[in-house]
Write a protein that holds these residues in place. Structure first.
Motif, short mmCIF file in Angstrom:
data_model
loop_
_atom_site.label_atom_id
_atom_site.label_comp_id
_atom_site.label_asym_id
_atom_site.label_seq_id
_atom_site.Cartn_x
_atom_site.Cartn_y
_atom_site.Cartn_z
N SER A 207 0.86 -1.18 0.00
CA SER A 207 0.00 0.00 0.00
C SER A 207 0.90 1.23 0.00
CB SER A 207 -0.90 0.01 1.24
OG SER A 207 -0.11 -0.03 2.42
N ILE A 208 0.42 2.31 -0.60
CA ILE A 208 1.14 3.59 -0.61
C ILE A 208 0.27 4.60 0.11
CG2 ILE A 208 2.18 5.40 -2.03
CD1 ILE A 208 2.66 3.30 -4.19
N ARG A 209 0.73 5.09 1.25
CA ARG A 209 -0.15 5.83 2.15
C ARG A 209 0.07 7.34 2.16
NH1 ARG A 209 1.83 2.59 7.28
NH2 ARG A 209 3.75 3.43 6.36
N SER A 210 1.09 7.82 1.45
CA SER A 210 1.37 9.26 1.48
C SER A 210 2.19 9.64 0.25
CB SER A 210 2.16 9.62 2.74
OG SER A 210 3.45 9.03 2.71
N VAL A 232 2.91 -2.25 -12.56
CA VAL A 232 3.26 -3.19 -11.49
C VAL A 232 2.12 -3.21 -10.49
CG1 VAL A 232 4.84 -3.57 -9.57
CG2 VAL A 232 5.75 -2.86 -11.78
N TRP A 233 1.68 -4.41 -10.11
CA TRP A 233 0.54 -4.52 -9.19
C TRP A 233 0.86 -3.95 -7.82
CZ3 TRP A 233 -3.51 -5.12 -11.80
CH2 TRP A 233 -3.70 -6.11 -12.77
N LEU A 234 -0.13 -3.23 -7.27
CA LEU A 234 -0.15 -2.81 -5.87
C LEU A 234 -1.30 -3.53 -5.17
CD1 LEU A 234 0.23 1.07 -6.35
CD2 LEU A 234 2.01 -0.51 -5.60
N GLY A 235 -1.39 -3.35 -3.87
CA GLY A 235 -2.51 -3.94 -3.13
C GLY A 235 -3.74 -3.06 -3.21
N LEU A 236 -4.02 -2.57 -4.38
CA LEU A 236 -5.09 -1.60 -4.62
C LEU A 236 -6.27 -2.33 -5.26
CD1 LEU A 236 -5.59 1.48 -4.38
CD2 LEU A 236 -4.61 1.72 -6.67
N ARG A 237 -7.42 -2.16 -4.67
CA ARG A 237 -8.62 -2.88 -5.11
C ARG A 237 -9.82 -1.95 -5.07
NH1 ARG A 237 -9.36 -8.11 -7.53
NH2 ARG A 237 -11.59 -8.49 -7.41
N ARG A 238 -10.76 -2.18 -5.98
CA ARG A 238 -12.00 -1.41 -6.00
C ARG A 238 -13.18 -2.34 -5.76
NH1 ARG A 238 -15.49 -1.00 -9.62
NH2 ARG A 238 -14.19 -1.56 -11.41
N TYR A 239 -14.16 -1.84 -5.02
CA TYR A 239 -15.38 -2.61 -4.84
C TYR A 239 -16.00 -2.89 -6.20
CZ TYR A 239 -15.10 -1.49 0.12
OH TYR A 239 -14.68 -1.38 1.41
N LEU A 240 -16.49 -4.10 -6.39
CA LEU A 240 -16.98 -4.52 -7.70
C LEU A 240 -18.15 -3.67 -8.17
CD1 LEU A 240 -16.80 -8.40 -7.33
CD2 LEU A 240 -15.24 -6.90 -8.58
N TRP A 245 -11.97 2.90 -4.06
CA TRP A 245 -10.77 2.07 -4.01
C TRP A 245 -10.33 1.90 -2.57
CZ3 TRP A 245 -8.40 -0.26 -8.19
CH2 TRP A 245 -8.87 0.12 -9.46
N PHE A 246 -9.67 0.78 -2.28
CA PHE A 246 -9.17 0.54 -0.93
C PHE A 246 -7.90 -0.30 -1.01
CE2 PHE A 246 -12.13 -2.84 -2.00
CZ PHE A 246 -11.48 -3.99 -1.60
N TRP A 247 -7.18 -0.36 0.11
CA TRP A 247 -5.96 -1.15 0.19
C TRP A 247 -6.25 -2.49 0.85
CZ3 TRP A 247 -2.30 0.46 -2.78
CH2 TRP A 247 -2.08 1.82 -2.99
N MET A 248 -5.74 -3.57 0.26
CA MET A 248 -5.95 -4.89 0.82
C MET A 248 -5.28 -5.05 2.19
SD MET A 248 -7.91 -6.55 -1.21
CE MET A 248 -7.72 -8.21 -0.56
N SER A 249 -4.29 -4.24 2.48
CA SER A 249 -3.61 -4.28 3.77
C SER A 249 -4.46 -3.74 4.91
CB SER A 249 -2.32 -3.46 3.70
OG SER A 249 -2.62 -2.10 3.41
N GLU A 253 -7.09 4.81 2.80
CA GLU A 253 -6.71 5.45 1.55
C GLU A 253 -7.01 6.95 1.66
OE1 GLU A 253 -7.45 6.00 -3.09
OE2 GLU A 253 -9.05 5.27 -1.83
N ASN A 254 -6.04 7.69 2.25
CA ASN A 254 -6.21 9.14 2.35
C ASN A 254 -5.27 9.87 1.41
OD1 ASN A 254 -3.82 8.63 3.67
ND2 ASN A 254 -4.65 9.04 5.72
N PHE A 255 -4.64 9.13 0.52
CA PHE A 255 -3.79 9.70 -0.54
C PHE A 255 -4.00 8.86 -1.78
CE2 PHE A 255 0.20 9.03 -2.91
CZ PHE A 255 0.44 10.33 -3.35
#
Length: 313
Positions: A207-210, A232-240, A245-249, A253-255
């Motif tokens: 996840s990238i938080r800032s 390159v994949w991140l742990g970034l996912r969107r509700y279907l 968007w949210f982080w799988m970790s 997601e404030n950035f």
């Protein structure tokens, strides 16, 4: 020139088989961290991995001791993911029956203090002051637990030894981003397989938080020693069925660093980072095979989002 604010180290992992004799394996429990459900009579969890197998609880000062209760657990966090050949457990010399019926568990699931992991064995009994070996057949995991569910008893271990080898992942480029260790993995997988890979061998997709983390991730991607896929994949996912968007970790997601905010019906729910000089985030079809970035540090405050696949047991 790499910024002095973080370190970058290339690590090429070499795959190890399990063809070694048991006598050639080392006790990796000594390098781990132990915890347990409660402490009584100074029987701290770490006493089971201190290298002292003295079974004399009263005089040896080297056995754990939980509180008197109905449910107990002792957990070992190993420094990496291991293929566990076998586990040796040394029992106390008095009240040896207290360990009867405990379960030996191994896996990577941190939920419920590691007590949801697969079972290696049921400990029906261990003789007074004796050491018993449990064959775990190469089970993969970072957690080794002893769980006991029985009314009005205590769990005591005088020593627990874990013998195995690191479950070597694919080659990777390792770095530290804002104090967190990461690995850019030299393997191309679809998004869900990349997530499982990170959770099996490390901790999670990154996840990238800032903005500060974004800049340091950019520097890592510029420095990687092998050619990267264009995303390159991140742990970034969107509700279907939504645009959020949210982080799988579980990180908030404030950035964000999306190049464009697409209409959700026209986008994929899997997120990646561009590896060109722009480094923007965007969606990709989840089935595409791309490189990915894992967070390798164990996070004790685990709020990871559970993910299930019909192709994975």
């Amino acid at each position: 020139m790499v910024s002095s604010a973080f370190n970058i180290v290339f690590v090429h992992h070499i795959a190890n088989g399990l063809g070694l004799k048991a006598s050639s394996l080392t006790n990796v429990a000594l390098t781990g961290t132990a915890s347990q459900s409660g402490i009584s009579h100074d029987g701290e969890a770490s006493l089971a991995i201190d290298g002292n197998k003295n079974p004399d609880y009263a005089g040896g000062f080297s056995c754990t001791h939980t509180l008197f209760a109905n449910s107990h657990w002792w957990r070992l966090l190993l420094p990496a993911v291991y293929r566990v050949s076998h586990v040796d457990i040394t029992n106390r010399d008095e009240l040896a029956e207290r360990i009867n019926g405990a379960e030996l568990l191994i896996g990577n699931n941190a939920q419920n203090n590691g007590n949801n992991n697969p079972r290696c064995a049921v400990i029906d009994s261990i003789g007074r002051g004796q050491t018993r070996t449990f064959d775990c057949g190469g089970m993969i995991g970072r957690f080794v637990n002893v769980k006991l569910e029985r009314p009005n008893t205590i769990l005591t271990l005088c020593e627990l030894e874990v013998y195995g080898e690191i479950a070597a992942p694919a080659p990777s480029f390792s770095a530290v981003v804002m104090g967190r260790s990461v690995a850019v993995v030299e393997k191309e997988l679809c998004w869900s397989d990349a997530l499982f890979y990170c959770r099996d061998f490390y901790w999670d997709l990154l996840s990238i938080r800032s903005e500060e983390e974004q800049r340091e991730v950019e520097e890592v991607l510029r420095s990687v020693s092998f050619p990267l896929t264009e995303r390159v994949w991140l742990g970034l996912r969107r509700y279907l069925m939504g645009k959020t968007w949210f982080w799988m970790s579980g990180d908030t997601e404030n950035f964000d660093y999306f190049e464009t905010q697409s209409i959700w019906e026209d986008t994929s729910p899997c997120g990646a980072i561009d590896t060109s000089d722009r480094f923007h985030w965007g969606d990709l079809p989840c089935e595409e095979h791309r490189h990915f970035i894992c967070l390798t540090d164990y996070q004790p405050d685990d709020e990871r989002v559970e993910f299930y696949s019909s192709t994975r047991p």
